[in-house]
Design a protein around this motif. Structure first.
Motif, PDB file in Angstrom:
ATOM      1  N   VAL A   1      40.881  43.590  37.827  1.00  0.00           N
ATOM      2  CA  VAL A   1      41.916  42.771  38.447  1.00  0.00           C
ATOM      3  C   VAL A   1      43.247  43.195  37.856  1.00  0.00           C
ATOM      4  O   VAL A   1      43.311  43.785  36.779  1.00  0.00           O
ATOM      5  N   ILE A   2      44.311  42.896  38.592  1.00  0.00           N
ATOM      6  CA  ILE A   2      45.656  43.101  38.049  1.00  0.00           C
ATOM      7  C   ILE A   2      46.353  41.758  38.020  1.00  0.00           C
ATOM      8  O   ILE A   2      46.354  41.016  39.009  1.00  0.00           O
ATOM      9  N   HIS A   3      46.923  41.438  36.858  1.00  0.00           N
ATOM     10  CA  HIS A   3      47.693  40.214  36.680  1.00  0.00           C
ATOM     11  C   HIS A   3      49.174  40.597  36.653  1.00  0.00           C
ATOM     12  O   HIS A   3      49.559  41.552  35.981  1.00  0.00           O
ATOM     13  N   THR A   4      49.996  39.861  37.383  1.00  0.00           N
ATOM     14  CA  THR A   4      51.418  40.172  37.520  1.00  0.00           C
ATOM     15  C   THR A   4      52.263  39.126  36.827  1.00  0.00           C
ATOM     16  O   THR A   4      52.003  37.930  36.962  1.00  0.00           O
ATOM     17  N   THR A   5      53.279  39.563  36.097  1.00  0.00           N
ATOM     18  CA  THR A   5      54.267  38.667  35.505  1.00  0.00           C
ATOM     19  C   THR A   5      55.657  39.185  35.843  1.00  0.00           C
ATOM     20  O   THR A   5      55.832  40.361  36.164  1.00  0.00           O
TER      21      THR A   5
ATOM     22  N   TYR B   1      49.367  35.507  41.424  1.00  0.00           N
ATOM     23  CA  TYR B   1      49.739  36.470  40.384  1.00  0.00           C
ATOM     24  C   TYR B   1      48.660  37.511  40.142  1.00  0.00           C
ATOM     25  O   TYR B   1      48.901  38.522  39.494  1.00  0.00           O
ATOM     26  N   THR B   2      47.445  37.243  40.594  1.00  0.00           N
ATOM     27  CA  THR B   2      46.309  38.111  40.283  1.00  0.00           C
ATOM     28  C   THR B   2      45.661  38.628  41.561  1.00  0.00           C
ATOM     29  O   THR B   2      45.520  37.882  42.529  1.00  0.00           O
ATOM     30  N   ALA B   3      45.295  39.904  41.567  1.00  0.00           N
ATOM     31  CA  ALA B   3      44.635  40.510  42.730  1.00  0.00           C
ATOM     32  C   ALA B   3      43.408  41.282  42.270  1.00  0.00           C
ATOM     33  O   ALA B   3      43.425  41.954  41.233  1.00  0.00           O
ATOM     34  N   SER B   4      42.337  41.181  43.055  1.00  0.00           N
ATOM     35  CA  SER B   4      41.105  41.945  42.801  1.00  0.00           C
ATOM     36  C   SER B   4      41.242  43.341  43.391  1.00  0.00           C
ATOM     37  O   SER B   4      42.033  43.571  44.305  1.00  0.00           O
ATOM     38  N   SER B   5      40.429  44.246  42.895  1.00  0.00           N
ATOM     39  CA  SER B   5      40.460  45.615  43.408  1.00  0.00           C
ATOM     40  C   SER B   5      39.789  45.681  44.776  1.00  0.00           C
ATOM     41  O   SER B   5      38.850  44.950  45.061  1.00  0.00           O
ATOM     42  N   SER B   6      40.306  46.551  45.620  1.00  0.00           N
ATOM     43  CA  SER B   6      39.730  46.821  46.946  1.00  0.00           C
ATOM     44  C   SER B   6      39.656  48.329  47.124  1.00  0.00           C
ATOM     45  O   SER B   6      40.638  49.033  46.883  1.00  0.00           O
ATOM     46  N   ILE B   7      38.499  48.821  47.547  1.00  0.00           N
ATOM     47  CA  ILE B   7      38.344  50.250  47.811  1.00  0.00           C
ATOM     48  C   ILE B   7      38.584  50.448  49.302  1.00  0.00           C
ATOM     49  O   ILE B   7      37.800  50.004  50.134  1.00  0.00           O
ATOM     50  N   VAL B   8      39.701  51.077  49.636  1.00  0.00           N
ATOM     51  CA  VAL B   8      40.080  51.306  51.036  1.00  0.00           C
ATOM     52  C   VAL B   8      40.720  52.683  51.154  1.00  0.00           C
ATOM     53  O   VAL B   8      40.991  53.339  50.157  1.00  0.00           O
ATOM     54  N   GLU B   9      41.001  53.078  52.394  1.00  0.00           N
ATOM     55  CA  GLU B   9      41.687  54.349  52.633  1.00  0.00           C
ATOM     56  C   GLU B   9      43.193  54.126  52.674  1.00  0.00           C
ATOM     57  O   GLU B   9      43.663  53.132  53.226  1.00  0.00           O
TER      58      GLU B   9
ATOM     59  N   PHE C   1      45.304  47.186  44.851  1.00  0.00           N
ATOM     60  CA  PHE C   1      45.458  45.779  44.500  1.00  0.00           C
ATOM     61  C   PHE C   1      46.584  45.236  45.369  1.00  0.00           C
ATOM     62  O   PHE C   1      47.713  45.727  45.301  1.00  0.00           O
ATOM     63  N   VAL C   2      46.283  44.240  46.195  1.00  0.00           N
ATOM     64  CA  VAL C   2      47.243  43.745  47.187  1.00  0.00           C
ATOM     65  C   VAL C   2      47.737  42.363  46.774  1.00  0.00           C
ATOM     66  O   VAL C   2      46.947  41.472  46.463  1.00  0.00           O
ATOM     67  N   PHE C   3      49.052  42.189  46.802  1.00  0.00           N
ATOM     68  CA  PHE C   3      49.701  40.916  46.504  1.00  0.00           C
ATOM     69  C   PHE C   3      50.453  40.471  47.762  1.00  0.00           C
ATOM     70  O   PHE C   3      51.636  40.762  47.920  1.00  0.00           O
TER      71      PHE C   3
ATOM     72  N   ARG D   1      61.982  42.986  36.905  1.00  0.00           N
ATOM     73  CA  ARG D   1      60.897  43.960  36.998  1.00  0.00           C
ATOM     74  C   ARG D   1      59.604  43.150  37.059  1.00  0.00           C
ATOM     75  O   ARG D   1      59.530  42.064  36.500  1.00  0.00           O
ATOM     76  N   LEU D   2      58.605  43.718  37.714  1.00  0.00           N
ATOM     77  CA  LEU D   2      57.265  43.138  37.664  1.00  0.00           C
ATOM     78  C   LEU D   2      56.464  43.909  36.623  1.00  0.00           C
ATOM     79  O   LEU D   2      56.617  45.134  36.495  1.00  0.00           O
ATOM     80  N   ARG D   3      55.640  43.199  35.875  1.00  0.00           N
ATOM     81  CA  ARG D   3      54.730  43.849  34.933  1.00  0.00           C
ATOM     82  C   ARG D   3      53.321  43.666  35.477  1.00  0.00           C
ATOM     83  O   ARG D   3      52.881  42.555  35.748  1.00  0.00           O
ATOM     84  N   PHE D   4      52.615  44.771  35.658  1.00  0.00           N
ATOM     85  CA  PHE D   4      51.250  44.763  36.165  1.00  0.00           C
ATOM     86  C   PHE D   4      50.313  45.089  35.008  1.00  0.00           C
ATOM     87  O   PHE D   4      50.445  46.134  34.380  1.00  0.00           O
ATOM     88  N   THR D   5      49.375  44.178  34.738  1.00  0.00           N
ATOM     89  CA  THR D   5      48.410  44.375  33.656  1.00  0.00           C
ATOM     90  C   THR D   5      47.030  44.519  34.263  1.00  0.00           C
ATOM     91  O   THR D   5      46.536  43.612  34.939  1.00  0.00           O
ATOM     92  N   LEU D   6      46.403  45.685  34.046  1.00  0.00           N
ATOM     93  CA  LEU D   6      45.060  45.967  34.541  1.00  0.00           C
ATOM     94  C   LEU D   6      44.051  45.393  33.546  1.00  0.00           C
ATOM     95  O   LEU D   6      44.087  45.705  32.353  1.00  0.00           O
ATOM     96  N   ILE D   7      43.161  44.527  34.067  1.00  0.00           N
ATOM     97  CA  ILE D   7      42.202  43.812  33.221  1.00  0.00           C
ATOM     98  C   ILE D   7      40.790  44.066  33.744  1.00  0.00           C
ATOM     99  O   ILE D   7      40.546  43.996  34.947  1.00  0.00           O
TER     100      ILE D   7
END
Length: 156
Positions: free
Chosen positions: A16-20, A77-85, A95-97, A109-115
């Motif tokens: 997941v990616i968490h955004t701040t 603030y948080t998005a799950s991973s999606s495998i797409v083209e 990761f779609v927000f 600025r946005l900070r993206f943290t991969l968790i």
């Protein structure tokens, strides 16, 4: 698929990616800000913009008397991973927000943290989320409706 995948597909389902939201100089988190209790308007204003900011980086903030916390970053603030083209037909992890917005005008600025979230296969001592990486976006400006400079020409 050509080449070697950077991350195994089975692993991606636990990402997941968490955004701040951060000040453009990366020195202060602005996901949540403090506003006076007697603020007559929660809308974007120069007065609200100049108030003391709050901190939310997975911790606690002592609230000063006469101030209340207000979300400055709105949406998911948080998005799950999606495998797409992608637009070129290449498979990738995205990761779609779809609904992030910012309440106060300013430069950010946005900070993206991969968790990596734990899975049932993980050992008990590894059953906590793990921060894999973090990156900041380029700076961008947020305008109020009254100060928005208008649409710019689209690029070819």
């Amino acid at each position: 698929m050509d080449g070697n995948p950077v991350i195994e597909s089975a692993f991606m389902q636990f990402l997941v990616i968490h955004t701040t939201l951060w000040k453009d100089d990366r020195e202060e988190e602005l996901t949540v800000v403090e506003l006076p209790h007697n603020a007559s308007s929660k809308r974007i204003s120069a007065a609200a913009k100049s108030r003391k900011r709050g901190v939310t980086q997975f911790g606690f903030k002592t609230i000063e008397p006469g101030l209340e916390m207000e979300n400055n970053l709105l949406g998911d603030y948080t998005a799950s991973s999606s495998i797409v083209e992608d637009e070129m037909g290449e498979r990738g992890c995205f990761f779609v927000f779809p609904n992030l917005s910012i309440r106060l005008e300013g430069r950010y600025r946005l900070r993206f943290t991969l968790i990596k979230l734990p899975s049932l296969c993980d050992a008990p001592q590894h059953m906590i989320p793990t921060c894999i990486a973090s990156v900041f976006s380029e700076p961008f400006d947020v305008y109020s409706i009254k100060t928005f400079p208008g649409m710019i020409e689209s690029t070819p």
